[in-house]
Design a protein around this motif. Structure first.
Motif, short mmCIF file in Angstrom:
data_model
loop_
_atom_site.label_atom_id
_atom_site.label_comp_id
_atom_site.label_asym_id
_atom_site.label_seq_id
_atom_site.Cartn_x
_atom_site.Cartn_y
_atom_site.Cartn_z
N THR A 69 3.36 -3.80 -5.39
CA THR A 69 4.42 -3.03 -6.05
C THR A 69 3.78 -2.03 -6.99
N ARG A 70 4.55 -1.01 -7.34
CA ARG A 70 4.10 -0.11 -8.41
C ARG A 70 4.23 -0.87 -9.73
N PRO A 71 3.46 -0.48 -10.74
CA PRO A 71 3.62 -1.13 -12.05
C PRO A 71 5.06 -1.00 -12.55
N ALA A 72 5.55 -2.08 -13.15
CA ALA A 72 6.90 -2.09 -13.71
C ALA A 72 6.81 -2.05 -15.23
N LYS A 73 7.87 -1.58 -15.85
CA LYS A 73 7.99 -1.64 -17.31
C LYS A 73 8.89 -2.84 -17.59
N VAL A 74 8.37 -3.81 -18.31
CA VAL A 74 9.08 -5.07 -18.53
C VAL A 74 9.02 -5.45 -20.00
#
Length: 179
Positions: free
Chosen positions: A99-104
């Motif tokens: 996956t692409r990096p997520a903002k969490v």
């Protein structure tokens, strides 16, 4: 002028206008003709779904190459730490690839409508709300991401797609705008 409908898709509703099995669909809520969903939202997910009559706009919203950011409020089982969430920030590998990096980030429980049916409550197992922002949209991606780090999704509500927000729309309500 193109038409754009912002719809708060209730839990249990399919992101399509017909269903051979008689399950609830968009036609049960939106009487507008000639509009189509720009992307999907799983039957067991809730929140913002955009519909349009403009094929180009639909493509701009839904196509992965455009990397339109989507924001979700996600209730997970358990209490993840920052270290538990770190793999999502880096991007994790699912069965269909990385996956692409997520903002969490961990958030306070949001002020949402009650879900019908309610999320099962377990006295001995805590739950936590996360805000997750991703710029891709694979099938059940957010649910698979939280499960991959050991915190299954209990409830998922999409609140924003690009510049469009769910706002005060209640489940089943929609708002039409020209773009």
């Amino acid at each position: 002028m193109s038409r754009l409908i912002l719809f708060n898709k209730p839990y249990g509703v399919l992101s399509q206008f017909t269903d051979a099995n008689g399950r609830p669909t968009l036609k049960d809520y939106i009487p507008a003709e000639g509009v189509y969903p720009a992307g999907r939202l799983d039957r067991d997910s809730e929140g913002l779904l955009l519909l349009t009559d403009d094929g180009r706009l639909q493509q701009r919203i839904a196509h992965p190459r455009n990397k339109l950011e989507k924001t979700y409020w996600v209730q997970v089982e358990g209490a993840p730490s920052d270290a538990d969430l770190a793999p999502l920030h880096r991007g994790i590998t699912l069965k269909d690839g990385p996956t692409r990096p997520a903002k969490v980030k961990i958030i306070e429980p949001p002020d949402l409508w009650p879900r019908n049916p309610p999320v099962r409550y377990r006295k001995r197992v805590p739950d936590t709300w996360l805000e997750i922002r991703i710029s891709e949209g694979r099938n059940r991606q957010v649910r698979r991401m939280t499960a991959a780090i050991g915190f299954p999704t209990l409830r998922l509500v999409r609140v924003k797609i690009g510049r469009w927000r769910l706002g005060k729309l209640q489940p089943g309500e929609w708002l039409e705008m020209e773009v």
